[in-house]
Enzyme design. Structure first.
Site, PDB file in Angstrom:
ATOM      1  CE  LYS A  26      33.453  40.039  47.881  1.00 16.50           C
ATOM      2  NZ  LYS A  26      33.805  41.347  48.498  1.00 16.50           N
ATOM      3  CG  ASN A  39      39.340  46.060  51.469  1.00 18.34           C
ATOM      4  OD1 ASN A  39      39.602  45.498  50.411  1.00 18.34           O
ATOM      5  ND2 ASN A  39      39.997  45.795  52.600  1.00 18.34           N
ATOM      6  CG  ASP A  95      31.980  41.936  63.328  1.00 20.88           C
ATOM      7  OD1 ASP A  95      31.676  41.949  62.111  1.00 20.88           O
ATOM      8  OD2 ASP A  95      31.819  40.924  64.038  1.00 20.88           O
ATOM      9  CB  VAL A  96      31.660  45.622  58.475  1.00 17.75           C
ATOM     10  CG1 VAL A  96      32.836  46.596  58.477  1.00 17.75           C
ATOM     11  CG2 VAL A  96      32.023  44.305  57.798  1.00 17.75           C
ATOM     12  CE1 TYR A 150      34.552  36.447  48.481  1.00 23.32           C
ATOM     13  CE2 TYR A 150      34.700  35.857  46.154  1.00 23.32           C
ATOM     14  CZ  TYR A 150      35.066  36.672  47.210  1.00 23.32           C
ATOM     15  OH  TYR A 150      35.934  37.721  46.992  1.00 23.32           O
TER      16      TYR A 150
END
Length: 254
Positions: free
Chosen positions: A160, A90, A63-64, A156
């Site tokens: 990003k 990714n 789990d990053v 989101y």
């Protein structure tokens, strides 16, 4: 064949979509591939396909958004292969509904930032410590046109856009050392994550604004389209590129 011979590559979110396509392509090109995601069964399915085609792969549940998981991923990679040449950040998630700034929910923000942004930071910090030992490495952030042009939900887009800044920061930090960092920003990609979105949940006001600024009639990217770009950036063919933000969208945002 052989464009990544001798290289060791970590690919987060390697259980499906772009991550799986990239892992399979990298392995075909000679890389020893380490794939991570939260669910081991899906990782093992990808790993089995790689091994069936003669590739070498290690699957590490991760789990990053958790520092300890990321540190374990890096430790397991170095234990198995002795170094890290490539990191593909990714792993990512979408919040439901394209919620704009006046409608986003706090729980969405925490979840999306935790994986998309903090996860990228955690992985990059851990991996560059290994890359610095050899003054060599390619870090590739799978970002989104949403981060560059604002076309998406507020949480989101924020997650990003931050990664674009991180890409440029990392490139400047290591410029001239042999460690480089670039970002690939696709538009819509046909993956399980995007196709599972229920159109009925979309904020229609936000979707209407996006239509004014994007040509939604052009073809979407497929995972293989993005994987091919990632292969180039992982290989020594792109050694002069760092700090670049490459939009991959068939011209949708021109």
């Amino acid at each position: 064949m052989g464009r990544l011979d001798g290289k060791v590559a970590i690919i987060t979110g390697g259980n499906s979509g772009v991550g799986a396509a990239t892992a399979e392509l990298f392995a075909k090109e000679g890389a020893k591939v380490v794939i991570s995601a939260r669910r081991l069964p899906q990782l093992e399915e990808v790993a089995a396909r790689i091994r069936e085609n003669g590739g070498e792969v290690l699957a590490v549940p991760t789990d990053v958004s958790k520092v300890e998981d990321v540190e374990n991923l890096v430790a397991k990679t170095v234990e198995a292969y002795g170094k890290i040449d490539v990191l593909v950040n990714n792993a990512g998630v979408l919040e439901a509904g394209l919620k704009p700034i006046d409608c986003y929910e706090d729980k969405d923000l925490e979840w999306v930032l935790g994986i998309n942004t903090k996860g990228c930071l955690y992985c990059t910090r851990a991996v560059v410590k290994e890359m610095m030992k050899n003054n060599s490495g390619s870090i590739i952030n799978l970002d989104s046109v949403a981060g560059e042009f604002g076309t998406g939900g507020a949480a989101y887009v924020t997650s990003k856009a931050a990664v674009i800044g991180l890409t440029k920061h990392t490139a400047i930090r290591f410029a001239g050392t042999g460690i480089r960092c670039n970002s690939v920003n696709p538009s819509t990609i046909i993956t399980p994550m995007t196709t599972s979105t229920d159109p009925a949940t979309l904020n229609q006001d936000m979707f209407g604004q996006m239509r004014k600024h994007m040509n939604l009639s052009v073809p979407p990217c497929m995972p293989a389209d993005v994987a091919n770009i990632l292969l180039f950036l992982a290989s020594d063919e792109s050694r002069a590129l760092t700090g670049q933000v490459i939009v991959s969208d068939f011209g949708a945002t021109l």
